[in-house]
Design a protein around this motif. Structure first.
Motif, PDB file in Angstrom:
ATOM      1  N   ASP A   1       0.805  -1.219   0.000  1.00 49.68           N
ATOM      2  CA  ASP A   1       0.000   0.000   0.000  1.00 49.68           C
ATOM      3  C   ASP A   1       0.839   1.271   0.000  1.00 49.68           C
ATOM      4  OD1 ASP A   1      -2.281  -1.503  -0.023  1.00 49.68           O
ATOM      5  OD2 ASP A   1      -2.611  -1.398   2.136  1.00 49.68           O
ATOM      6  N   ASP A   2       2.069   1.194   0.520  1.00 49.56           N
ATOM      7  CA  ASP A   2       2.888   2.405   0.594  1.00 49.56           C
ATOM      8  C   ASP A   2       3.838   2.543  -0.589  1.00 49.56           C
ATOM      9  OD1 ASP A   2       4.406   0.253   1.355  1.00 49.56           O
ATOM     10  OD2 ASP A   2       5.495   1.309   2.938  1.00 49.56           O
ATOM     11  N   VAL A   3       3.673   1.716  -1.628  1.00 52.26           N
ATOM     12  CA  VAL A   3       4.500   1.784  -2.828  1.00 52.26           C
ATOM     13  C   VAL A   3       3.614   2.180  -4.009  1.00 52.26           C
ATOM     14  CG1 VAL A   3       5.956   0.482  -4.433  1.00 52.26           C
ATOM     15  CG2 VAL A   3       6.140   0.083  -1.961  1.00 52.26           C
ATOM     16  N   LEU A   4       4.085   3.127  -4.797  1.00 56.93           N
ATOM     17  CA  LEU A   4       3.353   3.623  -5.953  1.00 56.93           C
ATOM     18  C   LEU A   4       4.055   3.195  -7.230  1.00 56.93           C
ATOM     19  CD1 LEU A   4       1.108   5.467  -7.151  1.00 56.93           C
ATOM     20  CD2 LEU A   4       2.762   7.351  -7.003  1.00 56.93           C
ATOM     21  N   ILE A   5       3.308   2.555  -8.137  1.00 57.71           N
ATOM     22  CA  ILE A   5       3.824   2.154  -9.447  1.00 57.71           C
ATOM     23  C   ILE A   5       3.168   3.037 -10.503  1.00 57.71           C
ATOM     24  CG2 ILE A   5       4.031   0.275 -11.112  1.00 57.71           C
ATOM     25  CD1 ILE A   5       3.857  -1.695  -8.827  1.00 57.71           C
ATOM     26  N   SER A   6       3.983   3.692 -11.312  1.00 63.88           N
ATOM     27  CA  SER A   6       3.459   4.605 -12.325  1.00 63.88           C
ATOM     28  C   SER A   6       4.314   4.508 -13.580  1.00 63.88           C
ATOM     29  CB  SER A   6       3.440   6.040 -11.789  1.00 63.88           C
ATOM     30  OG  SER A   6       4.749   6.454 -11.410  1.00 63.88           O
ATOM     31  N   ARG A   7       3.898   5.214 -14.628  1.00 59.99           N
ATOM     32  CA  ARG A   7       4.667   5.247 -15.871  1.00 59.99           C
ATOM     33  C   ARG A   7       5.891   6.150 -15.705  1.00 59.99           C
ATOM     34  NH1 ARG A   7      -0.707   5.568 -17.176  1.00 59.99           N
ATOM     35  NH2 ARG A   7      -1.528   3.912 -18.542  1.00 59.99           N
ATOM     36  N   SER A   8       6.986   5.730 -16.315  1.00 57.76           N
ATOM     37  CA  SER A   8       8.207   6.532 -16.293  1.00 57.76           C
ATOM     38  C   SER A   8       8.323   7.312 -17.591  1.00 57.76           C
ATOM     39  CB  SER A   8       9.433   5.640 -16.115  1.00 57.76           C
ATOM     40  OG  SER A   8      10.621   6.341 -16.392  1.00 57.76           O
ATOM     41  N   SER A   9       8.911   8.482 -17.523  1.00 57.67           N
ATOM     42  CA  SER A   9       9.138   9.281 -18.728  1.00 57.67           C
ATOM     43  C   SER A   9      10.139   8.618 -19.665  1.00 57.67           C
ATOM     44  CB  SER A   9       9.632  10.682 -18.350  1.00 57.67           C
ATOM     45  OG  SER A   9      10.848  10.595 -17.602  1.00 57.67           O
ATOM     46  N   ASP A  10      10.963   7.677 -19.129  1.00 54.43           N
ATOM     47  CA  ASP A  10      11.917   6.923 -19.956  1.00 54.43           C
ATOM     48  C   ASP A  10      11.256   5.759 -20.679  1.00 54.43           C
ATOM     49  OD1 ASP A  10      13.912   8.556 -19.070  1.00 54.43           O
ATOM     50  OD2 ASP A  10      14.712   7.154 -17.600  1.00 54.43           O
TER      51      ASP A  10
ATOM     52  N   GLY B   1      16.017   0.144   0.250  1.00 50.16           N
ATOM     53  CA  GLY B   1      15.974   1.599   0.241  1.00 50.16           C
ATOM     54  C   GLY B   1      14.665   2.147  -0.305  1.00 50.16           C
ATOM     55  N   PRO B   2      14.337   3.388   0.041  1.00 48.84           N
ATOM     56  CA  PRO B   2      13.060   3.994  -0.355  1.00 48.84           C
ATOM     57  C   PRO B   2      13.098   4.792  -1.649  1.00 48.84           C
ATOM     58  CG  PRO B   2      14.132   5.391   1.265  1.00 48.84           C
ATOM     59  CD  PRO B   2      15.056   4.216   1.029  1.00 48.84           C
ATOM     60  N   GLY B   3      14.276   5.015  -2.234  1.00 45.22           N
ATOM     61  CA  GLY B   3      14.383   5.855  -3.423  1.00 45.22           C
ATOM     62  C   GLY B   3      13.705   5.249  -4.636  1.00 45.22           C
ATOM     63  N   ASP B   4      13.353   6.090  -5.586  1.00 43.87           N
ATOM     64  CA  ASP B   4      12.652   5.624  -6.789  1.00 43.87           C
ATOM     65  C   ASP B   4      13.519   4.654  -7.594  1.00 43.87           C
ATOM     66  OD1 ASP B   4      10.582   7.222  -6.055  1.00 43.87           O
ATOM     67  OD2 ASP B   4      10.813   8.680  -7.678  1.00 43.87           O
ATOM     68  N   LEU B   5      12.834   3.688  -8.215  1.00 43.81           N
ATOM     69  CA  LEU B   5      13.470   2.715  -9.098  1.00 43.81           C
ATOM     70  C   LEU B   5      12.784   2.795 -10.459  1.00 43.81           C
ATOM     71  CD1 LEU B   5      15.411   0.170  -9.325  1.00 43.81           C
ATOM     72  CD2 LEU B   5      13.322  -1.180  -9.023  1.00 43.81           C
ATOM     73  N   TYR B   6      13.587   2.699 -11.526  1.00 47.21           N
ATOM     74  CA  TYR B   6      13.054   2.739 -12.886  1.00 47.21           C
ATOM     75  C   TYR B   6      13.344   1.402 -13.564  1.00 47.21           C
ATOM     76  CZ  TYR B   6      12.826   7.687 -11.844  1.00 47.21           C
ATOM     77  OH  TYR B   6      12.538   8.887 -11.248  1.00 47.21           O
ATOM     78  N   LEU B   7      12.310   0.833 -14.194  1.00 50.41           N
ATOM     79  CA  LEU B   7      12.418  -0.491 -14.811  1.00 50.41           C
ATOM     80  C   LEU B   7      11.792  -0.436 -16.197  1.00 50.41           C
ATOM     81  CD1 LEU B   7      11.578  -3.872 -13.093  1.00 50.41           C
ATOM     82  CD2 LEU B   7      10.695  -3.362 -15.367  1.00 50.41           C
ATOM     83  N   LYS B   8      12.529  -0.911 -17.191  1.00 46.65           N
ATOM     84  CA  LYS B   8      12.001  -0.921 -18.559  1.00 46.65           C
ATOM     85  C   LYS B   8      12.543  -2.137 -19.315  1.00 46.65           C
ATOM     86  CE  LYS B   8      15.554   2.112 -20.605  1.00 46.65           C
ATOM     87  NZ  LYS B   8      15.782   3.377 -21.355  1.00 46.65           N
ATOM     88  N   ASN B   9      12.015  -2.327 -20.528  1.00 43.03           N
ATOM     89  CA  ASN B   9      12.461  -3.403 -21.432  1.00 43.03           C
ATOM     90  C   ASN B   9      12.355  -4.787 -20.800  1.00 43.03           C
ATOM     91  OD1 ASN B   9      13.105  -1.440 -23.352  1.00 43.03           O
ATOM     92  ND2 ASN B   9      15.208  -1.236 -22.596  1.00 43.03           N
TER      93      ASN B   9
ATOM     94  N   GLY C   1       8.491   2.377 -19.573  1.00 46.59           N
ATOM     95  CA  GLY C   1       8.544   1.423 -18.491  1.00 46.59           C
ATOM     96  C   GLY C   1       7.938   1.968 -17.218  1.00 46.59           C
ATOM     97  N   LEU C   2       8.433   1.470 -16.094  1.00 46.50           N
ATOM     98  CA  LEU C   2       7.840   1.745 -14.798  1.00 46.50           C
ATOM     99  C   LEU C   2       8.699   2.656 -13.944  1.00 46.50           C
ATOM    100  CD1 LEU C   2       6.751  -1.874 -13.720  1.00 46.50           C
ATOM    101  CD2 LEU C   2       5.313  -0.115 -14.754  1.00 46.50           C
ATOM    102  N   ARG C   3       8.028   3.407 -13.101  1.00 44.71           N
ATOM    103  CA  ARG C   3       8.652   4.120 -11.988  1.00 44.71           C
ATOM    104  C   ARG C   3       8.035   3.566 -10.719  1.00 44.71           C
ATOM    105  NH1 ARG C   3       6.722   8.153  -8.821  1.00 44.71           N
ATOM    106  NH2 ARG C   3       8.218   9.472  -7.724  1.00 44.71           N
ATOM    107  N   ILE C   4       8.884   3.040  -9.836  1.00 48.09           N
ATOM    108  CA  ILE C   4       8.421   2.470  -8.571  1.00 48.09           C
ATOM    109  C   ILE C   4       8.973   3.327  -7.449  1.00 48.09           C
ATOM    110  CG2 ILE C   4       8.383   0.442  -7.069  1.00 48.09           C
ATOM    111  CD1 ILE C   4       9.374  -0.116 -10.627  1.00 48.09           C
ATOM    112  N   GLY C   5       8.109   3.867  -6.602  1.00 46.55           N
ATOM    113  CA  GLY C   5       8.566   4.753  -5.539  1.00 46.55           C
ATOM    114  C   GLY C   5       7.691   4.675  -4.310  1.00 46.55           C
ATOM    115  N   ARG C   6       8.114   5.352  -3.281  1.00 46.24           N
ATOM    116  CA  ARG C   6       7.355   5.411  -2.042  1.00 46.24           C
ATOM    117  C   ARG C   6       6.170   6.360  -2.212  1.00 46.24           C
ATOM    118  NH1 ARG C   6       7.523   1.924   1.367  1.00 46.24           N
ATOM    119  NH2 ARG C   6       9.766   2.013   1.633  1.00 46.24           N
ATOM    120  N   ARG C   7       5.005   5.884  -1.815  1.00 43.00           N
ATOM    121  CA  ARG C   7       3.810   6.720  -1.869  1.00 43.00           C
ATOM    122  C   ARG C   7       3.898   7.786  -0.781  1.00 43.00           C
ATOM    123  NH1 ARG C   7      -1.075   5.500  -4.132  1.00 43.00           N
ATOM    124  NH2 ARG C   7      -0.502   3.287  -4.283  1.00 43.00           N
ATOM    125  N   LYS C   8       3.667   9.031  -1.137  1.00 49.42           N
ATOM    126  CA  LYS C   8       3.757  10.108  -0.168  1.00 49.42           C
ATOM    127  C   LYS C   8       2.586  10.050   0.810  1.00 49.42           C
ATOM    128  CE  LYS C   8       6.318  13.257  -3.183  1.00 49.42           C
ATOM    129  NZ  LYS C   8       6.358  14.599  -3.818  1.00 49.42           N
ATOM    130  N   GLY C   9       2.878  10.419   2.082  1.00 50.94           N
ATOM    131  CA  GLY C   9       1.829  10.471   3.081  1.00 50.94           C
ATOM    132  C   GLY C   9       1.347   9.116   3.511  1.00 50.94           C
TER     133      GLY C   9
END
Length: 696
Positions: free
Chosen positions: A473-482, A610-618, A484-492
């Motif tokens: 629930d505290d992880v947000l998966i969204s589209r990356s500008s590169d 770690g909590p920093g954003d991760l980018y995944l593609k291909n 693929g995916l951007r996986i990061g910590r959901r704010k709040g």
């Protein structure tokens, strides 16, 4: 609150002899194994306990000669064999041998975790040893007392002996030290004791007094702090945390070690011919019951959210690099999750066993990912990774000939070194090191060309593709500008989620107590193997290492596959690394993932520290078996890690040549028979095996 970047300014403060000395007398690039030719195989690894390490130089020379280098102990920090580990004698052997073999590489194998107490005991101070959380005794303790009452015994235990070794009283050491009511230690009044028995009912410890030539000491009521010293077998673990207590002369344990290294490796020192140091068991993670800053509270090396233990080990390596310069080789174990990943500081990693000690083939993706990452992103002046062909697993050892060839072939494909030469790496009867010559191209993997695609991530994710993924629930998966995916910590994140993470931290060890990101997708798998490729990049360095090249670690899991009888749980103990600089092409190979009939709704899960954003593609998921190959000037090396026979068209991939097996000195060797390859368009390779093929 400690400054976030404090680890990078708190360098060793105690000057050592030779500080500022010129160490440029080393010429590592003259060493053949650090050149561009392959196989980089034939490094003598360990073997100090063999008879050949005895008193005669001729026997010792015969044991190590004819190879490309030596990675061995020449000091006895962890070996209690004074007769065989006579440091003065070994130094004379080393100097004599190095003078006669200037092109070989010499690395000191050194335990980066623990030492025998009597090894330079006069230089290490009582507070330099790693402690567990202790207890404050309420009763007085006199000099003759052997039964000590404590508030509770759950923090103490008599250590079990190492498998195959008899129990020894030296395996369990306690420290008694004066600590006043304000929590201030008076280190001058201390004593080591051996723990004999723990009586939980009576809340007492039975001890043997005066261990390691200390005491006996006496303590007033409420003034004695009792803690168990962390040990590795009969060796005491030193505290490499940034918060290790300082001795009266201002030294931490890392400062003492650096001063010792300076005295050994300097010009005129006993290990002057050495090209560097290969650290054994250098861990960035420790158990949660250890008290690294000695405040009486267990911290597991994590203090105020910062990995102070890992930062301290990194700083230790950084101080060695700064002291000895770029011409000094530094390596460490890199095959376990807890091992050092000091990219840009160390020259490379060691895999002790192709995958790890007890795995000579199963988790092969771990080996491929870690070595490829170091080859790609390490910024050290000299890159040197290597594999130790160790087979601890009994079943693996029964197939030693095949698995040693498999390991050497894998090392050549990856472009890394390997220990203990076999005939394949010296071209059989021709006895020629580096016979393959330079690599013509990179390693290729036939699975990457398979059209048996289970799922392929599009360049631009649609709603259906994004909807395949789920997370906590505290992880947000969204589209990356590169793409693929951007996986990061959901704010709040909610207070409930914060409480859950705090509860996990209280029960976990080291980095497991820090935040992480987990995410997964569900797939229907056809029968057979699974091969996953993806590109990953991290927004940040590993937690606590901002401003460095230290990567984060991402694990892979396939639900329900741990019990597969053909590979077992070790086949899924695989992971990769993700850094900031660029995307890294990672792979995960799971044999028999779909079974004989296929499996539906299988969860494929990733988790990165770690909590920093991760980018995944291909991301591409294939129903394919892995098969590696690499071309060199004078040959081709092929590796089949699957459980089924494999084949490769040498002509299609590497052109028309005269391909032949090398010739073994053993006429019974059906693999290395010296014959021309009858059908190079369909070279067959047996399961979990490798081949060295010559070409003209």
């Amino acid at each position: 609150m400690l400054p976030r970047f404090s680890m990078f300014v708190l360098l060793a403060v105690f000057p050592v002899r030779g500080w500022g000395q010129d160490f440029s007398f080393r010429k590592p690039l003259e060493k053949e194994v650090l050149g561009e030719s392959f196989p980089k195989a034939g490094l003598v690894f360990r073997g100090e306990n063999r008879r050949e390490t005895g008193p005669d130089y001729e026997d010792w020379e015969q044991d190590v000669a004819g190879n490309v280098g030596i990675i061995r102990k020449f000091v006895r920090e962890e070996l209690n064999h004074p007769d065989r580990m006579d440091e003065a004698r070994l130094s004379s052997y080393l100097n004599r041998y190095a003078a006669a073999h200037p092109l070989e590489l010499f690395l000191l194998h050194f335990n980066s975790r623990a030492k025998l107490f009597d090894f330079h005991a006069d230089k290490f101070w009582v507070g330099h040893y790693l402690q567990q959380q202790g207890v404050q005794c309420q009763e007085a303790i006199d000099r003759d007392q052997t039964v000590i009452a404590v508030p509770g015994t759950n923090r103490f235990k008599v250590q079990k002996p190492f498998p195959g070794q008899p129990a020894r009283i030296e395996d369990s050491v306690l420290l008694l030290v004066e600590r006043d009511q304000e929590g201030v230690f008076h280190w001058e009044n201390h004593e080591f004791v051996f723990l004999v028995n723990v009586n939980a009912d009576d809340k007492t410890l039975t001890v043997r007094r005066g261990a390691h030539h200390t005491g006996p000491a006496s303590f007033k009521a409420g003034q004695c702090y009792v803690t168990q010293i962390k040990q590795y077998r009969d060796r005491l673990v030193f505290n490499l945390s940034l918060d290790c207590p300082r001795s009266p002369n201002g030294q931490q344990a890392a400062d003492v070690l650096l001063a010792l290294f300076d005295s050994w490796f300097c010009q005129g020192g006993p290990l002057e011919p050495m090209d560097g140091i290969a650290f054994d068991v250098q861990y960035w993670d420790i158990s949660s019951n250890f008290d690294t800053n000695v405040d009486g509270i267990a911290d597991g090396g994590i203090i105020r959210g910062q990995p102070r233990w890992a930062q301290g080990v990194y700083r230790f390596s950084k101080s060695i690099r700064e002291h000895f310069g770029d011409d000094f080789i530094i390596t460490s174990d890199g095959h376990r999750k807890a091992n050092s990943q000091a990219i840009g500081i160390h020259n490379g990693i060691e895999s002790e066993g192709l995958v790890q000690h007890n795995d000579g083939w199963r988790g092969i993706s771990r080996t491929v990912n870690t070595h490829q990452y170091w080859n790609t992103f390490n910024t050290s002046a000299i890159n040197f990774n290597y594999i130790v062909t160790k087979l601890v697993d009994r079943q693996d050892a029964k197939a030693a000939t095949r698995l040693h060839r498999f390991a050497h072939a894998m090392a050549a494909c990856l472009g890394v070194g390997c220990t203990d030469a076999i005939e394949d790496v010296i071209k059989g009867t021709e006895q020629e090191h580096f016979w393959l010559g330079k690599a013509v191209g990179p390693m290729v993997n036939l699975a990457e060309t398979s059209n048996q695609v289970v799922y392929r991530m599009p360049d631009v994710l649609g709603d259906d593709d994004l909807g395949r993924w789920s997370s906590a629930d505290d992880v947000l998966i969204s589209r990356s500008s590169d793409g693929g995916l951007r996986i990061g910590r959901r704010k709040g994140s909610s207070a409930e989620l914060d409480s859950e993470r705090a509860d996990r931290a209280s029960k976990a060890d080291g980095y497991a107590a820090l935040p992480s990101l987990s995410f997964e997708m569900t797939l229907d798998l056809p029968p057979g193997d699974l091969f996953v490729t993806l590109d990953v990049r991290s927004e940040s360095a590993r937690e606590g290492f901002s401003g460095t090249e230290v990567p984060r670690l991402m694990t892979f899991d396939l639900a329900g596959h741990y019990d597969d009888p053909q590979v077992g749980p070790r086949g899924l103990d695989i992971w990769t690394l993700a850094g900031q600089r660029d995307y890294f092409a990672s792979e995960f190979y799971v044999r028999n993932a779909g079974g004989d009939e296929g499996r539906d709704n299988v969860r494929m899960r990733f988790e990165i520290d770690g909590p920093g954003d991760l980018y995944l593609k291909n991301l591409v998921v294939r129903n394919a078996s892995v098969f590696y190959a690499r071309e060199f000037e004078h040959g081709v090396v092929v590796v089949n890690p699957s459980l089924q026979p494999g084949a490769i068209n040498l002509i299609e991939h590497f052109g028309q040549h005269d391909y032949a097996a090398i010739r073994s000195s053993d006429p019974r060797d059906s693999v290395n028979n010296g014959l021309a390859i009858a059908n190079p368009a369909a070279l067959k390779v047996e399961p979990v095996s490798g081949l060295f093929i010559s070409k003209q």
